[in-house]
Write an enzyme that holds these catalytic residues in place. Sequence first.
Site, PDB file in Angstrom:
ATOM      1  N   HIS A   1      75.352 -20.372  65.485  1.00 55.72           N
ATOM      2  CA  HIS A   1      73.905 -20.253  65.239  1.00 55.72           C
ATOM      3  C   HIS A   1      73.438 -21.463  64.444  1.00 55.72           C
ATOM      4  O   HIS A   1      74.042 -21.817  63.425  1.00 55.72           O
ATOM      5  CB  HIS A   1      73.601 -18.956  64.475  1.00 55.72           C
ATOM      6  CG  HIS A   1      73.787 -17.737  65.327  1.00 55.72           C
ATOM      7  ND1 HIS A   1      72.906 -17.397  66.331  1.00 55.72           N
ATOM      8  CD2 HIS A   1      74.765 -16.802  65.348  1.00 55.72           C
ATOM      9  CE1 HIS A   1      73.333 -16.281  66.927  1.00 55.72           C
ATOM     10  NE2 HIS A   1      74.459 -15.916  66.348  1.00 55.72           N
TER      11      HIS A   1
ATOM     12  N   PHE B   1      76.515  -1.989  61.442  1.00 57.21           N
ATOM     13  CA  PHE B   1      75.604  -2.088  60.303  1.00 57.21           C
ATOM     14  C   PHE B   1      74.301  -1.365  60.639  1.00 57.21           C
ATOM     15  O   PHE B   1      73.561  -1.815  61.516  1.00 57.21           O
ATOM     16  CB  PHE B   1      75.350  -3.559  59.973  1.00 57.21           C
ATOM     17  CG  PHE B   1      76.603  -4.370  60.053  1.00 57.21           C
ATOM     18  CD1 PHE B   1      76.769  -5.342  61.029  1.00 57.21           C
ATOM     19  CD2 PHE B   1      77.669  -4.091  59.218  1.00 57.21           C
ATOM     20  CE1 PHE B   1      77.950  -6.037  61.151  1.00 57.21           C
ATOM     21  CE2 PHE B   1      78.868  -4.785  59.336  1.00 57.21           C
ATOM     22  CZ  PHE B   1      79.006  -5.764  60.298  1.00 57.21           C
TER      23      PHE B   1
ATOM     24  N   ASP C   1      71.035  -0.714  60.827  1.00 53.51           N
ATOM     25  CA  ASP C   1      69.752  -1.391  60.540  1.00 53.51           C
ATOM     26  C   ASP C   1      68.690  -0.808  61.460  1.00 53.51           C
ATOM     27  O   ASP C   1      68.800   0.333  61.907  1.00 53.51           O
ATOM     28  CB  ASP C   1      69.929  -2.892  60.787  1.00 53.51           C
ATOM     29  CG  ASP C   1      69.987  -3.186  62.276  1.00 53.51           C
ATOM     30  OD1 ASP C   1      69.381  -4.156  62.720  1.00 53.51           O
ATOM     31  OD2 ASP C   1      70.599  -2.374  62.996  1.00 53.51           O
TER      32      ASP C   1
ATOM     33  N   ASP D   1      78.710  -4.985  67.216  1.00 52.30           N
ATOM     34  CA  ASP D   1      77.419  -5.004  66.520  1.00 52.30           C
ATOM     35  C   ASP D   1      76.750  -6.372  66.623  1.00 52.30           C
ATOM     36  O   ASP D   1      75.578  -6.486  67.027  1.00 52.30           O
ATOM     37  CB  ASP D   1      77.636  -4.627  65.050  1.00 52.30           C
ATOM     38  CG  ASP D   1      76.359  -4.723  64.254  1.00 52.30           C
ATOM     39  OD1 ASP D   1      75.883  -5.861  64.049  1.00 52.30           O
ATOM     40  OD2 ASP D   1      75.803  -3.694  63.871  1.00 52.30           O
TER      41      ASP D   1
ATOM     42  N   ASP E   1      72.557  -9.923  68.746  1.00 46.23           N
ATOM     43  CA  ASP E   1      72.180 -11.174  69.425  1.00 46.23           C
ATOM     44  C   ASP E   1      71.545 -10.868  70.779  1.00 46.23           C
ATOM     45  O   ASP E   1      70.573 -11.525  71.182  1.00 46.23           O
ATOM     46  CB  ASP E   1      73.402 -12.087  69.585  1.00 46.23           C
ATOM     47  CG  ASP E   1      73.846 -12.678  68.251  1.00 46.23           C
ATOM     48  OD1 ASP E   1      75.002 -13.092  68.147  1.00 46.23           O
ATOM     49  OD2 ASP E   1      73.030 -12.685  67.297  1.00 46.23           O
TER      50      ASP E   1
HETATM   51  N1  LIG Z   1      73.310  -4.476  62.720  1.00 47.72           N
HETATM   52  C1  LIG Z   1      72.960  -5.754  62.517  1.00 47.72           C
HETATM   53  N2  LIG Z   1      71.843  -6.012  61.829  1.00 47.72           N
HETATM   54  C2  LIG Z   1      71.519  -7.312  61.649  1.00 47.72           C
HETATM   55  C3  LIG Z   1      72.291  -8.377  62.116  1.00 47.72           C
HETATM   56  C4  LIG Z   1      71.629  -9.561  61.707  1.00 47.72           C
HETATM   57  C5  LIG Z   1      72.015 -10.970  61.998  1.00 47.72           C
HETATM   58  N3  LIG Z   1      73.442 -11.170  61.993  1.00 47.72           N
HETATM   59  C6  LIG Z   1      73.859 -12.441  62.545  1.00 47.72           C
HETATM   60  C7  LIG Z   1      75.264 -12.700  62.187  1.00 47.72           C
HETATM   61  C8  LIG Z   1      76.058 -12.565  63.233  1.00 47.72           C
HETATM   62  C9  LIG Z   1      75.326 -12.146  64.402  1.00 47.72           C
HETATM   63  O1  LIG Z   1      75.721 -12.906  65.514  1.00 47.72           O
HETATM   64  C10 LIG Z   1      73.871 -12.387  64.054  1.00 47.72           C
HETATM   65  O2  LIG Z   1      73.506 -13.645  64.563  1.00 47.72           O
HETATM   66  C11 LIG Z   1      70.505  -9.171  60.997  1.00 47.72           C
HETATM   67  N4  LIG Z   1      70.479  -7.823  60.997  1.00 47.72           N
HETATM   68  C12 LIG Z   1      69.485  -6.923  60.453  1.00 47.72           C
HETATM   69  O3  LIG Z   1      68.484  -6.788  61.466  1.00 47.72           O
HETATM   70  C13 LIG Z   1      67.197  -6.706  60.827  1.00 47.72           C
HETATM   71  C14 LIG Z   1      66.470  -7.981  61.160  1.00 47.72           C
HETATM   72  O4  LIG Z   1      66.097  -7.907  62.514  1.00 47.72           O
HETATM   73  P1  LIG Z   1      64.979  -8.967  63.016  1.00 47.72           P
HETATM   74  O5  LIG Z   1      63.736  -8.657  62.160  1.00 47.72           O
HETATM   75  O6  LIG Z   1      64.810  -8.693  64.469  1.00 47.72           O
HETATM   76  O7  LIG Z   1      65.557 -10.333  62.723  1.00 47.72           O
HETATM   77  C15 LIG Z   1      67.458  -6.611  59.340  1.00 47.72           C
HETATM   78  O8  LIG Z   1      67.705  -5.261  58.991  1.00 47.72           O
HETATM   79  C16 LIG Z   1      68.752  -7.398  59.227  1.00 47.72           C
HETATM   80  O9  LIG Z   1      69.489  -7.038  58.061  1.00 47.72           O
HETATM   81  C17 LIG Z   1      73.479  -8.087  62.825  1.00 47.72           C
HETATM   82  O10 LIG Z   1      74.231  -8.962  63.287  1.00 47.72           O
HETATM   83  N5  LIG Z   1      73.763  -6.754  62.998  1.00 47.72           N
END
Ligand SMILES: Nc1nc2c(c(CN[C@H]3C=C[C@H](O)[C@@H]3O)cn2[C@@H]2O[C@H](COP(=O)(O)O)[C@@H](O)[C@H]2O)c(=O)[nH]1
Length: 366
Positions: free
Chosen positions: A78, A267, A269, A338, A343
């Site tokens: 990224h 996670f 979210d 996840d 992504d």
């Molecule tokens: N379950 C889960 N939640 C994740 C991520 C990530 C980013 N992780 C990066 C690292 C490795 C991966 O390849 C991703 O590139 C952010 N979030 C959560 O989402 C919300 C933001 O959403 P939006 O407003 O649309 O950007 C917010 O609660 C944020 O905490 C994830 O990976 N998994």
Amino acid sequence: MSDDEVDEDLLALLRKSLGINDFNAPKPAKTGVLEDAEYICDNSTDVALDMRGTKAAATSIWSLMQEKGYSTKDWSKHALHPKTKDESTVDFIFLMDLINFSFWSDLDDSGQQFSIEYKGEKWTGYWSLVAAIQRALDEEIPITKPSFWINEAECTDEVLQYVFRSATAEDIPLLEKRIDCMREAGQVLQKRFDGSFLAFVREANGSAAALVNLIVDNFPCFNDRHYFEGDRVRFHKRAQILVADLWACFEGESHGHFHDIDSITMFADYRIPQMLHYLGCLQYSPPLESHIRRLGPIESGHPWEMQLRGCSIWCVELLRREIVRRHPGAQINAILIDFFLYDAVKEMEIKGIGCMPHHRTRSIWY
Ligand SMILES: Nc1nc2c(c(CN[C@H]3C=C[C@H](O)[C@@H]3O)cn2[C@@H]2O[C@H](COP(=O)(O)O)[C@@H](O)[C@H]2O)c(=O)[nH]1
């Protein structure tokens, strides 16, 4: 692994195969998140797992991950994620996941939602956070230093407002809460760990679950526990994604080496439940579905929110089990599933592929 380091997994395997019970062996640390997720799912009335959908999704997720060669390496691909594999990146990841929550806006898709201008682009959501941190570092603001967060003479609220300044009229949501998290975390690290999160990580001795427990026990703003049907339930979303980001960034080596990384769950979210519903893995009751479609708010701790979070965690666990059942020995865990789903949902957003809105809970937990 150095010669004198013991491979805990191999040792446990040998003991098991030789029938040796080592009662003195330290019991593996457990976070309790997966058990709580299963309990919530078993007692959910407004969110249900669709087993046919989950089995079908497992097949497509696995083949897409194989096609893309999806691995921990994708974390560093990224553009905005830090690239150096050193302590400064550990500090970066700690700050990032300390305030990695609640980016959604009622102005989403209008182009007026909160965004960060960095390197000629406007970044929204999670990427706005990463961009803001990178921009502050470029501006020589020591934003990833816990000692800076507790120096209120230099690190004033105005400086932090400047760090998170928006490219639109809408400010970053919950800025005051983010500042409180930084001040609180800075105090904790200063008191016991000489201001260094890396020193804190070393306390866990390479156990991901132990590190999650240490984080939630020492930093109240990571302590993502709630009540469901009168029972305490744990999600620990930001503590878990913090450990997962370390693991992925360092590709399981050095500061990202954890012998029990597979104990980390999905996670919980607001993005992954949205994707799981789109994939037909989760079904919502008509009242819940219409509430989410109407962009209705769901207050933090509401039974609906607990079910959305708990069922999502359990659903990703069942996806993982289905993939391993069909492909014994598959190198897969809840983290990679996840990350892949997150992504994917962001890809869909960029391509304008519509899916049901995500639920709207405003909180510091995710
Ligand atoms: N379950 C889960 N939640 C994740 C991520 C990530 C980013 N992780 C990066 C690292 C490795 C991966 O390849 C991703 O590139 C952010 N979030 C959560 O989402 C919300 C933001 O959403 P939006 O407003 O649309 O950007 C917010 O609660 C944020 O905490 C994830 O990976 N998994």
